[in-house]
Design an enzyme around this catalytic site. Structure first.
Site, short mmCIF file in Angstrom:
data_model
loop_
_atom_site.label_atom_id
_atom_site.label_comp_id
_atom_site.label_asym_id
_atom_site.label_seq_id
_atom_site.Cartn_x
_atom_site.Cartn_y
_atom_site.Cartn_z
N LYS A 284 0.85 -1.20 0.00
CA LYS A 284 0.00 0.00 0.00
C LYS A 284 0.88 1.24 0.00
O LYS A 284 2.00 1.20 0.51
CB LYS A 284 -0.86 0.02 1.28
CG LYS A 284 -2.04 -0.92 1.27
CD LYS A 284 -2.84 -0.78 2.57
CE LYS A 284 -4.02 -1.72 2.58
NZ LYS A 284 -5.04 -1.44 1.56
N ARG A 358 -10.54 -11.23 1.63
CA ARG A 358 -11.38 -12.27 1.03
C ARG A 358 -10.69 -13.63 1.08
O ARG A 358 -11.36 -14.67 1.10
CB ARG A 358 -11.75 -11.87 -0.40
CG ARG A 358 -10.60 -11.73 -1.33
CD ARG A 358 -10.95 -10.91 -2.57
NE ARG A 358 -10.95 -9.47 -2.31
CZ ARG A 358 -11.28 -8.55 -3.21
NH1 ARG A 358 -11.61 -8.88 -4.43
NH2 ARG A 358 -11.26 -7.27 -2.87
N1 BES Z 1 -8.21 -3.57 4.20
C1 BES Z 1 -8.36 -3.15 2.88
C2 BES Z 1 -9.64 -2.36 2.62
C3 BES Z 1 -9.79 -1.06 3.37
C4 BES Z 1 -9.41 0.13 2.76
C5 BES Z 1 -10.36 -1.02 4.61
C6 BES Z 1 -9.59 1.31 3.44
C7 BES Z 1 -10.53 0.17 5.28
C8 BES Z 1 -10.15 1.33 4.69
C9 BES Z 1 -8.37 -4.34 1.91
O1 BES Z 1 -7.61 -5.41 2.32
C10 BES Z 1 -7.80 -3.86 0.62
O2 BES Z 1 -6.70 -3.46 0.60
N2 BES Z 1 -8.61 -3.93 -0.43
C11 BES Z 1 -8.23 -3.47 -1.71
C12 BES Z 1 -8.77 -4.42 -2.74
C13 BES Z 1 -8.22 -4.21 -4.13
C14 BES Z 1 -6.75 -4.54 -4.15
C15 BES Z 1 -8.97 -5.07 -5.10
C16 BES Z 1 -8.76 -2.06 -1.92
O3 BES Z 1 -9.86 -1.78 -1.45
O4 BES Z 1 -8.08 -1.25 -2.52
ZN ZN Z 2 -5.57 -5.27 1.75
#
Ligand code: BES
Ligand code: ZN
Ligand code: ZN
Length: 512
Positions: A284, A358
């Site tokens: 990230k 997921r």
């Molecule tokens: N934990 C994150 C989602 C999240 C983002 C929760 C902001 C709370 C606040 C999740 O694991 C994630 O990173 N999801 C990705 C999915 C994508 C790579 C398809 C996302 O939402 O960007």
């Molecule tokens: Zn994530």
């Protein structure tokens, strides 16, 4: 864990006599009072408790109140020197007394007005140096207790000098409902505290210990499963996420038996427990990455809602399933393009290691399904796209059961912490299953578009239960100032909604 603070005593109808016997206000007993005032088209109408203080102070309350003009709904005004017995009174605006219903808002507006106003009063008294707050039930002790207990919560476990938190007690005679409200708020505060705790402290192992501390005293069984246990069950999707971390993963299995006499099937609650989400190899960006300490919000709300169910002794059996791990980019971490076979035998192509929630839920949902629950819900901070879609207004829910949706929707109207139904159509399923290399793909064809819907469809591939609901809680993870009674920080949402949901199911009125 936090001590339960909802104890109180009835001395007289409004506790006034106990104060009148004292000659004067002393520093050992610094109490403030929060009382409500309605505003019916410009006319101020005091609640019963406010009226009693006004009478007791020979009309001083209304006299002092006039100086500030009309009091708006949800606002607080601190009046000093109302009487010798009640020197500090926070008067709070409850808005219009009647006709609060607004079908478009899909929540009990009267309850919400009480939570908001009482919280405003507690916040303003919290800025004085009083040690105890007596709270007007405003006709709904449960909502008043929620507002008060949620408002005084403060995460300061890591401060060497902690600010004293005033205790809150019921000022009026509504003890049973006050205690219920205090318990509901305490469950949410447990979730808030767990979500707020830094990830170096709240590792999977320490989360498990916290769950034991919170729940075992209430008779909830907490089983802590190890890496080897998960490996034996071929939970390779779950274990693919923990590979890059030195912290051992844990799989928690919680059992609350509130309906011991029957062999009633349990309600299953599954919670995403990523104690820190760096994104893994699909790292990230650094801005705000610290927020990912709350990526175990689903797990925290699972513990919080089972705490409430057990504390309220709800007549229902509940099982909680919580996969806990870190998502780190270590040298053994899963790489984009890797394929793993989950415990239900489906192969998964992992093209983005940041879509890890997921993966851990895939195995947890399959394991939970094997317990043949009467209904199964899961909570997960799953997609940033959920925050884009609904902001913090509501939890987005996806369900294969309209009956289940109806119950959760009703629960949201009671708690004020609402849910909104999202689509779970084949349209999205095909976007995660239509691939050549493996059975399921962890981000889908169009990765960003409809990201919450494709994530939900991914989870559906691992569920065999006819009444299942996925709750994407990413958008409600944190509160800035949107929910006035929560204050700034991790929200613990939707713990109270899920507790009401369990209570509605326990009541036997739904077909579930
Ligand atoms: N934990 C994150 C989602 C999240 C983002 C929760 C902001 C709370 C606040 C999740 O694991 C994630 O990173 N999801 C990705 C999915 C994508 C790579 C398809 C996302 O939402 O960007
Ligand atoms: Zn994530
Ligand atoms: Zn995540």
């Amino acid at each position: 864990m936090m001590a339960y603070t909802g104890t109180h005593r009835i001395v007289s109808r409004f506790l006034i006599s106990s104060y009148t016997t004292r000659r004067s206000y002393t520093t050992e007993n610094k109490a403030g009072v929060v009382v409500g005032v309605y505003n019916n088209n410009g006319e101020d109408v005091l609640t019963e408790a406010a009226t009693s203080i006004n009478t007791h102070s020979s009309g001083n309350l209304t006299r002092l109140m006039q100086y500030g003009g009309p009091l708006k709904a949800g606002k607080s005004r601190v009046l000093y020197g109302v009487s010798e017995v009640f020197p500090i009174v926070a008067l709070v605006g409850l808005g219009k007394q009647e006709n609060k219903s607004n079908p478009l808002e899909e929540r009990d507006e009267a309850k919400e007005a009480i939570r908001t106003a009482i919280a405003a009063g507690c916040h303003s008294l919290g800025e004085t140096n009083i040690s105890k707050i007596l709270v007007d039930s405003c006709g709904d002790g449960e909502a008043a207790a929620e507002g008060a207990h949620l408002a005084v919560f403060k995460y300061q476990d890591l401060k060497s000098k902690k600010k004293p938190i005033p205790t809150v007690q019921c000022f009026t005679e509504d003890n049973e409902r006050w205690t219920r409200g205090a318990t509901l708020a305490e469950g949410q505060n447990i979730a808030r505290r767990l979500m707020e705790t830094p990830a170096n402290i709240l590792t999977p192992t320490n989360f498990a210990q916290e769950a034991v501390n919170c729940l075992e005293g209430l008779g909830v069984e907490v089983l802590t499963r190890s890496y080897d246990w998960a490996k034996q069950r071929n939970m390779n999707a779950f274990l693919s996420v923990t590979r890059g971390s030195a912290e051992p993963p844990v799989f928690l299995e919680l059992s609350y038996r509130g309906n011991d006499l029957s062999d009633e099937k349990p309600l299953a609650i599954v919670g995403k427990g990523v104690t820190f989400d760096t994104g893994g190899i699909s790292l990230k960006p650094p801005a705000n990455m610290d927020k990912m300490r709350a990526d175990m919000g689903g797990a925290a709300c699972t513990v919080g809602s089972i705490f409430i169910a057990a504390a309220l002794k709800l007549p229902i059996n509940i099982k909680g399933f919580i996969p806990l791990c870190e998502n780190m980019p270590g040298s053994r971490a899963t790489k984009p393009g890797d394929v793993v076979v989950a415990s239900n035998g489906k192969s998964i192509q992992i093209d983005n290691t940041d879509a890890e929630g997921r993966l851990i839920l895939a195995d947890a949902l399959h394991y939970a399904s094997q317990h043949k629950p009467r209904a199964m819900i899961n909570m997960a901070t799953l997609t940033g796209a959920m925050a884009v879609a609904l902001g913090s207004g509501a939890v987005g829910v996806f369900s294969n059961s309209s009956a289940l949706w109806e119950v959760m929707h009703k629960a949201g109207t009671i708690s004020g912490d609402r849910v909104w139904r999202m689509p779970l159509w084949k349209h999205y399923s095909s976007q995660v299953t239509d691939f050549g290399l493996a059975d399921v793909h962890n981000i889908g064809k169009y990765s960003r578009d409809g990201g919450s819907c494709t994530a939900a469809s991914f989870l559906k591939e691992f569920v065999t239960c006819d009444h299942w609901m996925h709750m994407d809680i990413a958008g409600v993870m944190e509160n800035k100032d949107e929910v006035p009674y929560l204050g700034k920080g991790m929200s613990g949402r939707p713990t109270r909604t899920v507790a009401h949901f369990a209570e509605l199911i326990a009541s036997g009125k739904s077909e579930l």
